[in-house]
Design an enzyme around this catalytic site. Structure first.
Site, mmCIF file in Angstrom:
data_model
loop_
_atom_site.group_PDB
_atom_site.id
_atom_site.type_symbol
_atom_site.label_atom_id
_atom_site.label_comp_id
_atom_site.label_asym_id
_atom_site.label_seq_id
_atom_site.Cartn_x
_atom_site.Cartn_y
_atom_site.Cartn_z
ATOM 1 N N ASN A 149 -7.347 -50.079 -11.915
ATOM 2 C CA ASN A 149 -6.986 -49.058 -11.941
ATOM 3 C C ASN A 149 -8.568 -48.309 -12.608
ATOM 4 O OD1 ASN A 149 -5.149 -48.897 -10.741
ATOM 5 N ND2 ASN A 149 -3.362 -49.060 -12.242
ATOM 6 N N ASP A 180 -2.654 -48.093 -6.002
ATOM 7 C CA ASP A 180 -1.778 -48.129 -4.574
ATOM 8 C C ASP A 180 -2.324 -49.098 -3.732
ATOM 9 O OD1 ASP A 180 -0.254 -47.086 -6.982
ATOM 10 O OD2 ASP A 180 -1.107 -45.126 -5.597
ATOM 11 N N GLU A 212 3.002 -53.731 -11.428
ATOM 12 C CA GLU A 212 1.978 -55.063 -10.479
ATOM 13 C C GLU A 212 2.943 -56.473 -10.032
ATOM 14 O OE1 GLU A 212 0.366 -55.549 -14.383
ATOM 15 O OE2 GLU A 212 1.173 -53.386 -13.324
#
Length: 323
Positions: free
Chosen positions: A204, A213, A239
């Site tokens: 991220n 995503d 996650e």
């Protein structure tokens, strides 16, 4: 006559008891005539009485003349002629009975007409109510189907992860409960895999949340597409993913977990700028035996989570089974 007088004839035995057996013929005839006259005397007396009561031919002039009554002939009666007095007198005598009977007939006709009209109106009303009821039932059925579809959609939204399209934590918990009961009833083991993307925060931070995503979606598709129909994959949060494998021993579940780990390690996801993103996962495996009646969804997930923690501590990108 002298000869007749001189002759004598025998009388028949039925001529009478008073006469001698043999008398002259003249005397016999005289006696016979007298007997006949005696027998005919009542008839002559009756005729004389009837003749005495008969009017003479000129007696008609002595009686008052009555006017001759004209004879009524129905064939010659004119069309405008009136009925005899007898019919008029019968009508005058029974006129109220005739009027009453006619009134009753008219009243009965009116009542029958009213009844027919009421029956027709009632039938029309019933038909209208029947049509309205059918329409109402059709609308209720349609609304029920729409409500069932809406409830199904709400249930799907409540139990589906919006990002990946697989089950969420709530759905997985309900499924674990059902499989635990079924495993105890039929004596089948139940295995659970918990997977976590390694160093997902770095993905991220380096490639952005949209790239992160896409990584999550790729892992979810690999887990859901690489198992049997009776298995179930869900996103447990962030996650983390959980894979439930009914009727599976820990050895078979460990082998399936290793295969999935390798498939995910070979995946490649493109970033926003076209860069290649590669990543790995760590998996913890736990199993419950059918005779373990104390096992619950939370304890089974907890043991798999501990095995996952051990895999993370051991260097990540590996499979660890719960002891």
């Amino acid at each position: 006559m002298a000869m007749l007088a001189a002759c004598s004839l025998p009388l028949p035995t039925r001529a009478g008891e008073l006469l001698p057996r043999h008398i002259p013929v003249a005397e016999y005839l005289r006696e016979l005539r007298q007997q006949l006259d005696q027998k005919a005397e009542p008839q002559r007396r009756h005729r004389r009485n009837a003749d005495s009561l008969r009017l003479p031919d000129n007696a008609s002039g002595l009686l008052p003349q009555q006017p001759a009554q004209p004879r009524t002939n129905l064939q010659h009666t004119p069309a405008t002629g009136s009925w005899p007095d007898a019919s008029s007198s019968i009508f005058e005598r029974y006129w109220w009975q005739i009027l009453l009977g006619g009134s009753l007939i008219i009243l009965q006709g009116l009542l029958i007409s009213a009844l027919i009209f009421a029956l027709r109106s009632r039938r029309a009303t019933l038909d209208a109510l029947h049509d309205e009821r059918n329409q109402l039932e059709a609308r209720v059925l349609q609304r029920t189907q729409e409500l069932m579809q809406a409830n199904a959609k709400l249930e799907l939204l409540a139990t589906t992860d919006p990002l990946t399209g697989i089950g969420n934590r709530r759905r997985m918990t309900e499924q674990i409960n059902r499989e635990l009961d079924r495993g105890r009833r039929f004596g089948h083991p139940l295995s659970l895999l918990m997977a976590d993307i390694d160093h997902f925060k770095n993905v991220n931070d380096q490639y952005g949340h949209e790239a992160g995503d896409r990584v999550i979606i790729a892992v979810a598709r690999t887990l859901a597409g690489g198992v049997r129909n009776i298995d179930m994959a869900s996103r447990f949060g962030g996650e983390e993913f959980v894979l439930l494998m009914p009727e599976t021993s820990i050895a078979v579940a460990s082998s399936a977990a290793e295969r999935l780990r390798q498939e995910i390690a070979n995946l490649e996801v493109r970033g926003d700028k076209g860069e290649s993103i590669r990543f790995t996962i760590s998996i913890g495996v736990a199993m419950t035996a059918p005779e373990n009646t104390l096992e619950t969804p939370s304890t089974l997930v907890s043991r798999a989570d501990k095995a996952l923690y051990q895999a993370k501590e051991s260097g990540r990108n590996r499979v660890v089974c719960s002891g």
